[in-house]
Design an enzyme around this catalytic site. Structure first.
Site, mmCIF file in Angstrom:
data_model
loop_
_atom_site.group_PDB
_atom_site.id
_atom_site.type_symbol
_atom_site.label_atom_id
_atom_site.label_comp_id
_atom_site.label_asym_id
_atom_site.label_seq_id
_atom_site.Cartn_x
_atom_site.Cartn_y
_atom_site.Cartn_z
ATOM 1 N N HIS A 50 38.344 39.406 41.000
ATOM 2 C CA HIS A 50 38.397 40.304 42.145
ATOM 3 C C HIS A 50 38.468 41.710 41.557
ATOM 4 O O HIS A 50 38.979 41.886 40.438
ATOM 5 C CB HIS A 50 39.630 40.021 43.010
ATOM 6 C CG HIS A 50 39.524 38.715 43.740
ATOM 7 N ND1 HIS A 50 40.457 37.728 43.648
ATOM 8 C CD2 HIS A 50 38.557 38.255 44.574
ATOM 9 C CE1 HIS A 50 40.081 36.697 44.388
ATOM 10 N NE2 HIS A 50 38.932 36.987 44.961
ATOM 11 N N ASP A 53 41.788 42.509 40.210
ATOM 12 C CA ASP A 53 42.231 41.744 39.035
ATOM 13 C C ASP A 53 41.875 42.548 37.787
ATOM 14 O O ASP A 53 42.586 42.523 36.785
ATOM 15 C CB ASP A 53 41.504 40.391 38.920
ATOM 16 C CG ASP A 53 41.844 39.436 40.061
ATOM 17 O OD1 ASP A 53 43.023 39.402 40.469
ATOM 18 O OD2 ASP A 53 40.928 38.720 40.524
HETATM 19 C C1 XUL Z 1 38.662 31.984 49.460
HETATM 20 C C2 XUL Z 1 37.934 31.936 48.233
HETATM 21 C C3 XUL Z 1 38.019 33.153 47.363
HETATM 22 C C4 XUL Z 1 36.720 33.609 46.849
HETATM 23 C C5 XUL Z 1 36.762 34.811 45.961
HETATM 24 O O1 XUL Z 1 38.710 30.788 50.099
HETATM 25 O O2 XUL Z 1 37.358 30.928 47.908
HETATM 26 O O3 XUL Z 1 38.801 32.830 46.267
HETATM 27 O O4 XUL Z 1 36.199 32.577 46.096
HETATM 28 O O5 XUL Z 1 36.918 35.975 46.649
#
Ligand code: XUL
Ligand code: MN
Length: 344
Positions: A50, A53
Site C-alpha cells: 500500500h 506501507d
Molecule cells: C481487501 C483486499 C486488499 C487489497 C489491497 O479485501 O484484498 O488487501 O488486496 O489493497
C-alpha cells in the site's frame, strides 16, 4: 527451491496482529524491517505495497519528501534482495474517504482521492514498479439511493483516465470485490473490472487482479474468473487465498478450504503460462488463534500448496484426460482428479 518459473509476493499486512471487529490485537506488531526478513526465509521475492506501507504518513508529506522516502525504501528492498510487485493507494482509512473516494458525493473528497493516488504513482516509480493495484474499497453504498450508479461508474473511469494520463508508463490492475466494507460495491467482479478497463483512454494499460476470496464472495468460481481475464491477456496479478462460504472476508491460506478449487486455479494459471506475465501474489492472514512466534505458517503453507499443485497439474495424464473427455466419461475424470489430489 524449484519454483517452476514462478515468483511469489505478499504484503506486509499479511503478517498482522489478529484484531477483528469484535476484539483487540492478539499478537504484538512486528516492524516493517523485521517483516522483511520473513520474505527470504520463506522463499518470497517481492513485496506488495500500500502507498503508506512504503511511505508512512504520506498525507503529511510534500511530493519531494514522498519521493525521497520511497527511494530509501527501494534501497532497503534491494539490501534484502527484494523487489516491489505493485503499489496500491490506501483510499479507505482517511476521513476524506468516509463516503467513498473517487465516487464520494463530496467533490473535495474526490479530489483528495485523485491526489492521493498520484502520490501512490510517484511511489511506484521510485520503487521501480509500473503496476498500481486499485482495490475500490469504498466505491459503493450502504444505501443505494445515496449515490447514482451511472455517475459513479463514470467517476471511476474519469479517475482511472486521470492516473493513466499522469504517468504514461503506468499499468493499473483493478481488484474487484463485491462487498466489505461496503454493503454493495460498484465493481464486484472480473467482468465489471474488465468492462471498465476496456472503456479507459489507454485500455492496453488497464488489467485486473483476481482474489480468490473475493470471487467466492461474489458466488463465482475463482478459476473461471482467472480464465476469463487470461482470455483477454488481462490478468496481471493475483491474490490467492481461500474463503469458507459467504461470510466476512477471511483471507484463509490458499487451498485450506477448497483444495479442488485451488487445484483448478493453479491449473488455469499454469496451462496459460501465468509465470510469464505476473507474480503469484498471496493475500492471506494467519487465523486469530495463532501464537505470535509461529504466525507466518499461513504464508509458508500457501506457497508450498501452490507449488505442490503445480506438480499435480503437470503430472496429469493428458492423453488419458482427452480420452475421457471424448468418451464423455466425466465421472472417471472426476475420479482421476480426486486421486491426483489424494496422492493416487
Ligand atoms: C481487501 C483486499 C486488499 C487489497 C489491497 O479485501 O484484498 O488487501 O488486496 O489493497
Ligand atoms: Mn486482496
Amino acid at each position: 527451491m524449484e519454483k517452476y518459473g514462478y515468483r511469489f509476493s505478499f504484503g506486509p499486512w499479511n503478517i498482522h496482529e489478529g484484531a477483528d471487529p469484535f476484539g483487540p490485537p492478539v499478537r504484538p506488531p512486528r516492524d516493517f524491517d523485521d517483516k522483511l526478513t520473513v520474505y527470504e526465509e520463506l522463499g518470497f521475492e517481492a513485496v506488495q505495497f500500500h502507498d503508506d506501507d512504503a511511505v508512512p504518513d504520506l498525507d503529511d508529506l510534500s511530493p519531494p519528501q514522498i519521493r525521497e522516502q520511497a527511494r530509501a525504501m527501494r534501497q532497503k528492498l534491494s539490501d534484502n534482495g527484494l523487489v516491489a510487485e505493485f503499489v496500491a493507494p490506501r483510499l479507505w482509512e482517511h476521513p476524506m474517504t468516509i463516503d467513498g473516494a473517487f465516487t464520494s458525493n463530496d467533490p473535495q473528497a474526490r479530489a483528495y482521492a485523485v491526489e492521493r493516488s498520484k502520490k501512490a504513482v510517484d511511489i511506484a516509480n521510485e520503487l521501480d514498479t509500473d503496476l498500481m493495484v486499485l482495490w475500490l474499497a469504498r466505491e459503493g453504498t450502504y444505501m443505494r439511493e445515496a449515490k447514482d450508479a451511472v455517475r459513479a461508474t463514470q467517476q471511476l473511469l474519469e479517475a482511472i483516465n486521470t492516473l493513466l494520463e499522469y504517468d504514461p508508463g503506468l499499468r493499473i490492475a483493478i481488484e474487484p470485490k463485491p462487498n466489505e466494507p461496503m454493503d454493495m460495491a460498484y465493481i464486484p467482479t472480473m467482468g465489471h473490472a474488465l468492462a471498465l478497463g476496456f472503456q479507459a483512454k489507454a485500455p492496453d494499460r488497464v488489467g485486473v487482479l483476481m482474489e480468490t476470496a473475493h470471487s467466492v464472495l461474489a458466488g463465482l468460481d475463482p478459476a473461471d474468473e482467472i480464465g476469463f481475464a487470461m482470455a483477454f491477456g488481462k490478468l496481471w496479478s493475483v491474490h490467492l487465498n481461500d474463503q469458507s462460504g459467504l461470510k466476512f472476508d477471511q483471507d484463509r491460506s490458499f487451498g485450506s478450504v477448497n483444495l479442488r478449487s485451488a487445484f483448478n486455479q493453479v491449473r488455469v494459471l499454469d496451462e496459460n503460462r501465468y509465470w510469464e506475465v505476473g507474480m503469484v501474489g498471496l493475500d492471506v492472514k494467519a487465523i486469530r488463534t495463532q501464537p505470535a512466534e509461529i504466525a507466518t505458517k499461513h504464508l509458508r503453507n500457501s506457497l508450498h500448496t501452490f507449488l505442490r499443485l503445480v506438480e499435480a497439474v503437470r503430472s496429469l495424464d493428458r492423453e488419458k484426460i482427452n480420452e475421457l473427455i471424448s468418451a464423455r466419461d466425466y465421472e472417471e475424470l472426476d475420479w482421476l482428479i480426486l486421486n491426483t489430489l489424494m496422492g493416487k
